[in-house]
Scaffold this active site. Structure first.
Site, PDB file in Angstrom:
ATOM      1  N   ASP A   1       9.311   2.169  -4.382  1.00  0.00           N
ATOM      2  CA  ASP A   1       8.894   3.298  -4.210  1.00  0.00           C
ATOM      3  C   ASP A   1       8.828   4.121  -5.637  1.00  0.00           C
ATOM      4  OD1 ASP A   1       8.518   3.772  -1.539  1.00  0.00           O
ATOM      5  OD2 ASP A   1      10.414   4.503  -1.207  1.00  0.00           O
TER       6      ASP A   1
ATOM      7  N   TYR B  58      18.405  10.914   2.991  1.00  0.00           N
ATOM      8  CA  TYR B  58      17.218  10.196   2.523  1.00  0.00           C
ATOM      9  C   TYR B  58      17.251   9.522   1.144  1.00  0.00           C
ATOM     10  CZ  TYR B  58      12.959   7.778   2.057  1.00  0.00           C
ATOM     11  OH  TYR B  58      11.906   6.826   2.119  1.00  0.00           O
TER      12      TYR B  58
ATOM     13  N   ILE C  86       0.833  -1.132   0.006  1.00  0.00           N
ATOM     14  CA  ILE C  86       0.097   0.006   0.138  1.00  0.00           C
ATOM     15  C   ILE C  86       1.204   1.057  -0.016  1.00  0.00           C
ATOM     16  CG2 ILE C  86      -1.645   1.327   1.455  1.00  0.00           C
ATOM     17  CD1 ILE C  86      -3.050  -1.055   2.136  1.00  0.00           C
ATOM     18  N   ASP C  87       0.918   1.737  -1.121  1.00  0.00           N
ATOM     19  CA  ASP C  87       1.851   3.182  -1.308  1.00  0.00           C
ATOM     20  C   ASP C  87       0.908   4.069  -1.045  1.00  0.00           C
ATOM     21  OD1 ASP C  87       3.857   4.814  -1.990  1.00  0.00           O
ATOM     22  OD2 ASP C  87       3.152   4.820  -4.023  1.00  0.00           O
TER      23      ASP C  87
HETATM   24  P1  AMP Z   1       4.220  10.660  -1.317  1.00  0.00           P
HETATM   25  O1  AMP Z   1       3.412   9.612  -1.677  1.00  0.00           O
HETATM   26  O2  AMP Z   1       4.326  11.784  -2.427  1.00  0.00           O
HETATM   27  O3  AMP Z   1       3.733  11.336   0.120  1.00  0.00           O
HETATM   28  O4  AMP Z   1       5.440   9.991  -1.384  1.00  0.00           O
HETATM   29  C1  AMP Z   1       5.918   9.027  -0.730  1.00  0.00           C
HETATM   30  C2  AMP Z   1       7.271   8.634  -0.654  1.00  0.00           C
HETATM   31  O5  AMP Z   1       8.156   9.318   0.075  1.00  0.00           O
HETATM   32  C3  AMP Z   1       7.993   7.352  -0.263  1.00  0.00           C
HETATM   33  O6  AMP Z   1       7.944   6.422  -1.306  1.00  0.00           O
HETATM   34  C4  AMP Z   1       9.073   7.508   0.014  1.00  0.00           C
HETATM   35  O7  AMP Z   1      10.080   7.214  -0.776  1.00  0.00           O
HETATM   36  C5  AMP Z   1       9.416   8.884   0.533  1.00  0.00           C
HETATM   37  N1  AMP Z   1       9.348   8.985   2.056  1.00  0.00           N
HETATM   38  C6  AMP Z   1       8.971   8.462   2.932  1.00  0.00           C
HETATM   39  N2  AMP Z   1       9.444   8.683   4.032  1.00  0.00           N
HETATM   40  C7  AMP Z   1      10.412   9.914   3.955  1.00  0.00           C
HETATM   41  C8  AMP Z   1      10.898  10.432   4.646  1.00  0.00           C
HETATM   42  N3  AMP Z   1      10.965  10.302   5.910  1.00  0.00           N
HETATM   43  N4  AMP Z   1      11.726  11.381   4.151  1.00  0.00           N
HETATM   44  C9  AMP Z   1      11.898  11.508   2.756  1.00  0.00           C
HETATM   45  N5  AMP Z   1      11.158  11.243   2.043  1.00  0.00           N
HETATM   46  C10 AMP Z   1      10.158   9.903   2.620  1.00  0.00           C
HETATM   47 MG    MG Z   2       3.783   1.287   2.011  1.00  0.00          MG
END
Ligand code: AMP
Ligand code: MG
Length: 338
Positions: A276, A270, A128-129
């Site tokens: 992702d 990061y 679940i993205d």
């Molecule tokens: P979004 O769906 O646009 O909010 O972005 C999700 C993506 O943000 C994920 O696929 C991660 O690669 C990235 N992400 C998750 N946690 C972090 C974090 N702590 N800092 C930076 N990027 C993050």
């Molecule tokens: Mg996920």
């Protein structure tokens, strides 16, 4: 425009089936748990759905492609606490209409198929993205890709709340998107048997007119610098705020022109995970767009579970990619693009 997609390849058939089953399972769980009324702090329903989807796809992958490994986000280790044992019981119950004679031990095994390391050929899954979007009843995606010799060969995104229609975002019964290396990116309604329509990025090249997508979650990027950058380019249109890899589909279908992940101020080192990026990136590239890191570098899918060699991410319709890299560099006052 490219040739037609071949949905009869075993990998593509498996991918479509896996995504559809995953979303059927998520909807089944939603119908039993009232996830819409959970708050952000309630991690458990999210974890439960993530783990259940990973177990289901792990099970089917092992059955279909016993030699293939799965590199995914979750592991069963969080189910060992007493609270975890309750969750495991629920997952087992929710999966039982989908796989007969299931028991909790098997569920853990199927989840842990996903803890493998990348190999010469492997699948990668974000069950679940877009967790926050999922909780809000907004955009989220089930994201799956097949990577062979460090190259993404196949990408699939199931987006239950994204319409297949032109410039629209919500509505309809959701979308499934399939991209095959060299054969384009294709979309159809999530549960329909109708034929796939080919996706094509926009041809917008006037920077002032660009439609930008932004993460809802500010901590995933550097919002201050994003605002500076938009001003610098004179972008006038209102950003589209959206969670998850659904953003790649919006660019691929030409309803948006670009998005990027700057390095967060608090977390400048990061790096994104392979699940992702890989499914969404092949969708945009096969629709004619471009995906690189913030410096314009090609994404290296051979660095392990993390995209360790690529700082941040830039996704565009390909019309002005180099200019955006340049502009991002100008806006960034520090040496790194943070
Ligand atoms: P979004 O769906 O646009 O909010 O972005 C999700 C993506 O943000 C994920 O696929 C991660 O690669 C990235 N992400 C998750 N946690 C972090 C974090 N702590 N800092 C930076 N990027 C993050
Ligand atoms: Mg996920």
């Amino acid at each position: 425009m490219k040739q037609a997609i071949d949905i009869t390849t075993p990998e593509t058939q498996f991918g479509i089936f896996a995504i559809q089953e995953a979303i059927r399972l998520i909807k089944h769980i939603q119908s039993q748990m009232d996830i819409g009324h959970m708050t952000k702090k309630d991690e458990s329903p999210v974890t439960l759905c993530d783990l259940a989807v990973q177990a289901l796809i792990g099970y089917h992958l092992r059955k279909e492609f016993p030699e293939d490994v799965l590199v995914a986000e979750e592991s069963s280790s969080i189910l060992t606490s007493s609270e975890g044992a309750e969750t495991l019981k629920k997952i087992t119950k929710f999966i039982s209409p989908f796989i007969s004679d299931v028991n909790s031990k098997q569920v853990c095994e199927w989840i842990d198929y996903g803890t493998a390391s990348p190999a010469k050929r492997f699948w990668t899954l974000d069950p679940i993205d877009g967790t926050k979007g999922f909780l809000r009843g907004d955009q989220y995606a089930v994201a799956l890709a097949l990577i062979c010799e460090n190259e993404v060969q196949l990408g699939l995104l199931g987006c239950p709340n994204l319409t297949t229609q032109g410039d629209e975002l919500r509505g309809g019964e959701g979308s499934i998107v399939v991209a095959q290396k060299g054969n384009g990116a294709w979309i159809r309604p999530l549960n329909s048997e109708t034929s796939f329509e080919q996706l094509q990025v926009s041809s917008h090249a006037d920077t002032a007119q660009l439609r930008i997508l932004r993460s809802v979650e500010a901590s995933h990027t550097n919002s201050e610098k994003t605002n500076l950058f938009l001003k610098h380019l004179g972008i006038k249109s209102e950003p589209i705020y959206m969670d998850s890899q659904a953003k790649y589909v919006v660019v691929a279908k030409g309803a948006g022109d670009l998005f990027f992940y700057l390095l967060p101020k608090k977390n400048p080192d990061y790096r994104m995970k392979i699940w992702d990026v890989a499914p969404g990136a092949i969708v945009v590239e096969e629709a004619g767009g471009t995906v690189t890191d913030l410096k314009g570098g090609t994404i290296d899918y051979g660095a392990g579970k993390t995209i360790a060699n690529n700082p941040g991410l830039l996704v565009t319709n390909g019309q002005f990619h180099a200019e955006i890299v340049e502009a991002l560099n100008q806006v960034s006052s520090s040496r790194s693009l943070s």
